[in-house]
Design an enzyme around this catalytic site. Structure first.
Site: not given
Length: 208
Positions: A12, A10, A161
């Site tokens: 961001d 991922d 995250d």
């Protein structure tokens, strides 16, 4: 003979330390669409809410997501020059690459923003960059990547995250490594039962 792992990251909150910038973009969008803004005192609670729960809490209508995501990417572009990699990420990526791992990115951000970021941070270590137009459509994008490159599902690991990253990986039958330094807290990530939950980038090297 065992294949080398394929790590799909991922962007961001996993690679890019962009939490404050994402909040700022959200609040800018909120002003124009009569939505609740995120205040500093809201942030600790937000980290303990799932991705879908956050949208519900701030009255974010699902039908508006594609339009707001598109506009949000444009607003984010103006901030990309001030965003850095999380400490330790670059060194970890370089070590994984030296071990023969394939590295890729799958993000809800735009390919343009990601490539500007990678150039600026001198982190062009990735074999591919893909974007998901739907905030909750990463599972479809992951399946598309696996089919296109003819990867063995057992070799693919997604690193993210947020709780939606865990959901996407599980739908695809691939392993998920959740990181605690991003948007969602360690506590809420743990409740969603990722395969691995790490607190620093170098732990990736210990797992594989």
């Amino acid at each position: 003979m065992k294949n080398n792992p394929v790590f799909i990251f991922d962007f961001d909150g996993t690679l890019a330390d962009s939490f404050n910038d994402v909040i700022a973009v959200f609040n800018e969008l909120a002003k124009g669409y009569n939505l609740s803004e995120i205040k500093p005192e809201d942030i600790p609670k937000l980290k303990n809410i799932s991705s879908r729960g956050i949208l519900k809490k701030f009255n974010f209508p699902a039908w508006r997501l594609p339009f707001l995501l598109k506009k949000g990417r444009r607003l984010f572009n103006a901030r990309i020059s001030g965003i850095n990699l999380f400490p330790g990420i670059k060194e970890t990526l370089a070590e994984l690459k030296s071990r023969g791992c394939t590295l890729g990115i799958l993000s809800s951000n735009s390919e343009e923003n990601i490539k500007i970021f990678l150039d600026r941070n001198q982190a062009n270590l990735f074999d591919f960059v893909y974007t998901a137009s739907n905030l909750f459509g990463k599972d479809k994008a992951l399946k598309k990547i696996i089919r296109k490159h003819q990867y063995n599902v057992a070799d693919v690991i997604y690193v993210g995250d947020e709780t939606r990253d865990i959901e996407a990986a599980k739908k695809c039958g691939i392993k998920i490594i959740s990181v605690s330094w991003g948007f969602n807290s360690r506590e809420i990530l743990e409740k969603h039962s990722p395969d691995y939950l790490i607190d620093s980038p170098k732990e990736l090297l210990k797992i594989f």
